[in-house]
Design a protein around this motif. Structure first.
Motif, PDB file in Angstrom:
ATOM      1  N   ALA A   1       0.834  -1.197   0.000  1.00  0.00           N
ATOM      2  CA  ALA A   1       0.000   0.000   0.000  1.00  0.00           C
ATOM      3  C   ALA A   1       0.870   1.249   0.000  1.00  0.00           C
ATOM      4  CB  ALA A   1      -0.905   0.002   1.227  1.00  0.00           C
ATOM      5  N   PHE A   2       0.310   2.331  -0.515  1.00  0.00           N
ATOM      6  CA  PHE A   2       0.956   3.645  -0.518  1.00  0.00           C
ATOM      7  C   PHE A   2       2.247   3.650  -1.349  1.00  0.00           C
ATOM      8  CE2 PHE A   2      -0.648   2.589   3.811  1.00  0.00           C
ATOM      9  CZ  PHE A   2      -1.862   3.244   3.715  1.00  0.00           C
ATOM     10  N   ALA A   3       2.369   2.719  -2.276  1.00  0.00           N
ATOM     11  CA  ALA A   3       3.612   2.578  -3.038  1.00  0.00           C
ATOM     12  C   ALA A   3       3.287   2.043  -4.426  1.00  0.00           C
ATOM     13  CB  ALA A   3       4.566   1.621  -2.325  1.00  0.00           C
ATOM     14  N   ASP A   4       4.302   2.033  -5.288  1.00  0.00           N
ATOM     15  CA  ASP A   4       4.171   1.341  -6.563  1.00  0.00           C
ATOM     16  C   ASP A   4       5.419   0.494  -6.778  1.00  0.00           C
ATOM     17  OD1 ASP A   4       6.174   3.042  -7.454  1.00  0.00           O
ATOM     18  OD2 ASP A   4       4.961   4.004  -8.997  1.00  0.00           O
ATOM     19  N   GLY A   5       5.543  -0.081  -7.949  1.00  0.00           N
ATOM     20  CA  GLY A   5       6.636  -1.013  -8.188  1.00  0.00           C
ATOM     21  C   GLY A   5       8.008  -0.386  -8.290  1.00  0.00           C
ATOM     22  N   ALA A   6       8.099   0.937  -8.413  1.00  0.00           N
ATOM     23  CA  ALA A   6       9.396   1.591  -8.600  1.00  0.00           C
ATOM     24  C   ALA A   6      10.342   1.369  -7.424  1.00  0.00           C
ATOM     25  CB  ALA A   6       9.204   3.090  -8.838  1.00  0.00           C
ATOM     26  N   GLY A   7       9.780   1.171  -6.226  1.00  0.00           N
ATOM     27  CA  GLY A   7      10.627   0.975  -5.060  1.00  0.00           C
ATOM     28  C   GLY A   7      11.455  -0.302  -5.108  1.00  0.00           C
ATOM     29  N   TRP A   8      11.086  -1.228  -5.980  1.00  0.00           N
ATOM     30  CA  TRP A   8      11.821  -2.484  -6.104  1.00  0.00           C
ATOM     31  C   TRP A   8      13.079  -2.348  -6.962  1.00  0.00           C
ATOM     32  CZ3 TRP A   8      10.817  -6.205  -2.880  1.00  0.00           C
ATOM     33  CH2 TRP A   8       9.511  -6.499  -2.461  1.00  0.00           C
ATOM     34  N   ARG A   9      13.408  -1.156  -7.459  1.00  0.00           N
ATOM     35  CA  ARG A   9      14.465  -1.031  -8.464  1.00  0.00           C
ATOM     36  C   ARG A   9      15.796  -1.655  -8.021  1.00  0.00           C
ATOM     37  NH1 ARG A   9      15.859   1.815 -13.238  1.00  0.00           N
ATOM     38  NH2 ARG A   9      17.728   0.711 -13.927  1.00  0.00           N
TER      39      ARG A   9
END
Length: 240
Positions: free
Chosen positions: A17-25
């Motif tokens: 929640a409160f996030a998208d997939g970009a944080g997994w970079r």
């Protein structure tokens, strides 16, 4: 160094929640540099059903056995979606893990409140993390610029999802790993331990915030690799 032809190389990452997939970079970069085929789900965060459907579409694209990874709310998603036949291992990263017949909200019952993790809910029922409290509650071990990027790229979640009953608990039938951040301010530590121990997960503890998938990306990636290696061994054990 070449890998075994039987080694599992497919990884699917599911954000919370409160996030998208970009944080997994950073996790993505670590894994792909070592030959893993990594796909990142973009959850709409509009319902558990919608997020499971988004994850299932990605799992359908995999060409073989797959390790499924979820952060935070993504843990509920992989719990339900992980019954997909491609999934041979589950990795929970500071993640929720309800059982069949439970809601996500029930996981909080009996555990300490987390006052630094402040959710602002709009009239439409969608929640954002409070801008002023974001870094302290979600990403206190990131520098200001990285924390601001996560704050300003938030995806709101329909808060009603936390009351949705989970129909399947994939962790009951599939090997499971958990990474717990010891300075996570989104969840009570006892709650994280309780969920991981109930799953009989292989647990890794790491200093870090709720955003450990960013700040401790190497440890998260190493856990995923360990899961893939272990699941590969299970997949190719000779029949008795």
């Amino acid at each position: 160094m070449s890998s075994s032809p039987h080694e599992i190389k497919n990884v699917v990452l599911v954000h919370g929640a409160f996030a998208d997939g970009a944080g997994w970079r950073s996790v993505y970069d670590h894994l792909t540099s070592q030959g893993y085929r990594v796909t990142i789900v973009q959850n709409p965060l509009t319902s558990l059903e919608d997020d499971v459907a988004a994850t299932t579409r990605v799992l359908d694209l995999q060409d073989g056995p797959t390790i499924l990874v979820g952060h935070s709310w993504g843990g509920t998603v992989i719990t339900e979606a992980g019954v997909h036949p491609a999934v041979v291992g589950l990795v929970y990263v500071a993640a929720l893990a309800p059982d069949e017949g439970e809601t996500t909200a029930q996981q909080y019952e009996g555990f300490a409140a987390t006052p630094d993790f402040v959710i602002d809910v709009g009239d439409d029922g969608f929640g954002f993390l409070n801008r002023d409290a974001f870094k302290g509650g979600f990403a206190h071990d990131l520098d200001d610029a990285d924390a601001a990027f996560l704050r300003d790229s938030q995806v709101p979640i329909d808060m009603s999802v936390f009351g949705t009953v989970v129909k399947n608990a994939a962790w009951r039938d599939k090997p499971t790993w958990a990474v717990i951040a010891t300075k996570d301010k989104a969840f009570d530590q006892a709650m994280l331990r309780h969920m991981a121990e109930r799953m009989d997960a292989d647990i890794t503890y790491v200093p870090g915030s709720h955003a450990l998938y960013v700040s401790q990306a190497d440890t998260v990636a190493d856990t995923i690799k360990a899961a893939a290696h272990s699941a590969s061994s299970r997949e190719h054990q000779p029949a008795r």
